[in-house]
Design an enzyme around this catalytic site. Structure first.
Site, short mmCIF file in Angstrom:
data_model
loop_
_atom_site.label_atom_id
_atom_site.label_comp_id
_atom_site.label_asym_id
_atom_site.label_seq_id
_atom_site.Cartn_x
_atom_site.Cartn_y
_atom_site.Cartn_z
N HIS A 42 0.64 -1.13 -0.02
CA HIS A 42 0.08 0.23 0.06
C HIS A 42 0.95 1.32 0.19
O HIS A 42 0.32 2.21 0.63
CB HIS A 42 -1.09 -0.05 1.05
CG HIS A 42 -1.93 -1.02 0.87
ND1 HIS A 42 -3.26 -0.98 0.32
CD2 HIS A 42 -2.27 -2.13 1.56
CE1 HIS A 42 -3.94 -1.97 0.31
NE2 HIS A 42 -3.44 -2.68 1.06
N GLY A 129 -6.66 -14.29 -9.51
CA GLY A 129 -7.37 -13.76 -8.50
C GLY A 129 -6.54 -13.86 -7.07
O GLY A 129 -7.27 -13.61 -6.11
N GLY A 131 -3.85 -12.66 -5.95
CA GLY A 131 -2.94 -11.56 -5.48
C GLY A 131 -1.58 -11.83 -6.12
O GLY A 131 -0.60 -11.08 -5.59
N SER A 133 -0.82 -11.28 -9.29
CA SER A 133 -1.05 -10.62 -10.51
C SER A 133 -1.03 -11.56 -11.62
O SER A 133 -0.31 -11.26 -12.51
CB SER A 133 0.22 -9.52 -10.33
OG SER A 133 -0.46 -8.51 -11.28
N SER A 134 -1.91 -12.19 -11.91
CA SER A 134 -2.09 -12.89 -13.14
C SER A 134 -2.66 -11.85 -14.20
O SER A 134 -2.28 -11.87 -15.29
CB SER A 134 -3.13 -13.95 -13.27
OG SER A 134 -4.64 -13.62 -12.97
N GLU A 168 -5.46 -1.71 -17.47
CA GLU A 168 -6.27 -2.16 -16.54
C GLU A 168 -7.06 -0.88 -15.75
O GLU A 168 -7.98 -1.00 -15.34
CB GLU A 168 -5.06 -2.70 -15.47
CG GLU A 168 -5.83 -3.58 -14.31
CD GLU A 168 -5.34 -4.69 -13.65
OE1 GLU A 168 -4.21 -5.24 -14.49
OE2 GLU A 168 -5.66 -5.10 -12.76
N ASP A 180 2.67 -3.76 -10.45
CA ASP A 180 2.73 -5.54 -10.95
C ASP A 180 3.09 -5.48 -12.38
O ASP A 180 3.72 -6.47 -12.57
CB ASP A 180 1.03 -5.71 -10.88
CG ASP A 180 0.52 -5.70 -9.56
OD1 ASP A 180 1.11 -5.50 -8.76
OD2 ASP A 180 -0.67 -6.01 -9.52
#
Ligand code: ADP
Ligand code: MG
Length: 395
Positions: A42, A129, A131, A133-134, A168, A180
């Site tokens: 974050h 999904g 986390g 980062s697909s 994105e 990412d």
């Protein structure tokens, strides 16, 4: 190092065969990795520092040109094929997996690239999904593939990452930072990335060799639905902190510019909850820089302690953990040979990361799995990884 997870094998030949079956010709094949954030959570949207590494889980994109203006996209993961007309692409995403591909195509076109029709097959072993980062890995694999196919070498890896982030943000509609896509583009085998999210200055830091220590990613197998709303709220709380502090400190543009002393001095002017959010971000930025220094010294215990501090701060001050992540961290912390562990990613589910002495991995796996199963009734997935290279052509 190869992934030691038996579920992960080289699927490039199978992908080529599948492409031939679907489209009747041989493709070029590219891959981009998923990623794990070692520390710096974050902090990206606060103009701060992050320290991720690419992992040996990939999305592969097999591509070949076609003579018309069509874009045919097949996902092996979803066993589904969709088709678009390059001259009439939708204005925004439709909430479908193909958004991640079409968004990148749109941004390429917007940046002035002349694209012809293509057949595209994607297949990934990055858990979707979770986390890891697909999403960035599919974007960067596809973006790189299409640029290479168009023989467009003028775009840098950083520009590619920015373009995919824009896809994105604007097409898929997910408010993600640059980390990412940056790792999927710039990852380097054996190295962690130290990224300044304001300047995009990038440095690499050597991770311990896999004979010494490995990255163990533990998937809680849960994703709480409040994650998106809470993420937006945390961003708003950080912005509120900046607004309030900049009244006293006009040079402050982001929490990146605030020191712990500033917060000490002016914190009483802010709502208590905002102070806690700011304290996390400010402390976390400092921890990333300390973690980079620890890696330079080869001081894994110090690195591990910073991971544990990061987790506590995310749990108590930033309030983005959940019982499953806390349990996973607690279980891992108790295993011999664990230098440190923390939740990784946005929070409210997804994965934890642990730095584990190589000789202790099997006990780690067993202890964490059994403990997690006993308490939650769920079987976690545990991926043992080493830092991997970023996007590239593989066939
Ligand atoms: P994460 O990035 O943490 O894996 P996201 O929700 O950001 O999670 O992205 C996951 C989404 O990306 C999937 O739901 C799917 O829409 C898309 N995606 C990723 N990999 C593939 C793939 N191999 N085939 C089709 N869609 C994919
Ligand atoms: Mg994602």
């Amino acid at each position: 190092m190869q992934n030691t997870n038996p579920a992960i094998e080289n699927r490039a030949p199978a992908l080529e065969q599948r492409f031939v079956q679907l489209f009747g010709e041989s493709p070029r094949i590219y891959q981009a990795p998923g990623r794990v954030n070692l520390i710096g959570e974050h902090t990206d949207y606060n103009d701060g520092f992050v320290m991720p590494a690419a992992i040996g889980f990939y999305t592969r994109a097999a591509v070949a040109p076609r003579p018309d203006r069509k874009l045919a996209i097949h996902s092996q993961n979803y066993s589904e094929q969709v088709e678009f007309d390059l001259d009439h692409l939708p204005a925004t995403g439709a909430g479908h997996w193909s958004d991640y591909v079409v968004g990148v195509v749109k941004m390429l076109v917007r940046s002035g690239k002349k694209l012809g029709g293509v057949n595209l097959l994607v297949d990934g072993n990055v858990p979707l999904g979770a986390g890891l980062s697909s999403s960035a890995s599919i974007e960067v694999a596809v973006g790189y593939a299409l640029l290479d196919l168009a023989e467009s070498s003028t775009i840098t890896r950083t520009q590619l990452a920015l373009l995919c982030q824009r896809a994105e943000n604007e097409f898929v509609g997910a408010r993600c930072g640059i980390m990412d896509q940056f790792v999927a583009s710039h990852g380097k085998r054996g190295q962690a990335l130290l990224l300044d999210c304001r300047s995009l200055d990038l440095e690499y830091r050597q991770l311990p060799s896999p004979e010494v220590a490995v990255l163990a990613i533990c998937n809680t197998m849960v994703k709480h639905s409040i994650a998106k709303g809470e993420y937006n709220q945390r961003r708003a709380e950080c912005e509120a902190g900046v607004r309030a502090l900049s009244k006293y400190l006009p040079q402050v543009r982001a929490l990146r510019d605030v020191t712990p002393e500033d917060l000490e001095r002016y914190g009483h002017e802010l709502p208590e909850v905002v102070v806690r959010r700011c304290r996390h971000v400010i402390g976390e930025n400092a921890r990333v820089l300390k973690a980079a220094a620890a890696l330079e010294r080869g001081d894994l215990p110090a690195f591990g302690n910073l991971m544990l501090e990061s987790h506590r701060s995310l749990r108590d001050d930033f309030a983005v953990s959940c019982s499953e992540l806390d349990l996973m961290v607690e279980l891992a912390e108790g295993v011999e040979g664990v230098y440190g562990t923390r939740m990784t990613g946005g929070g409210f589910g997804g994965c934890t990361i642990a730095l584990v002495q190589a000789g202790c991995v099997e006990v780690f796996r067993r202890t964490v799995r059994e403990g997690y199963e006993r308490s939650t009734g769920r079987t976690p997935e545990i991926y043992i990884c080493a830092a991997a290279d970023g996007v590239d052509r593989i066939a």
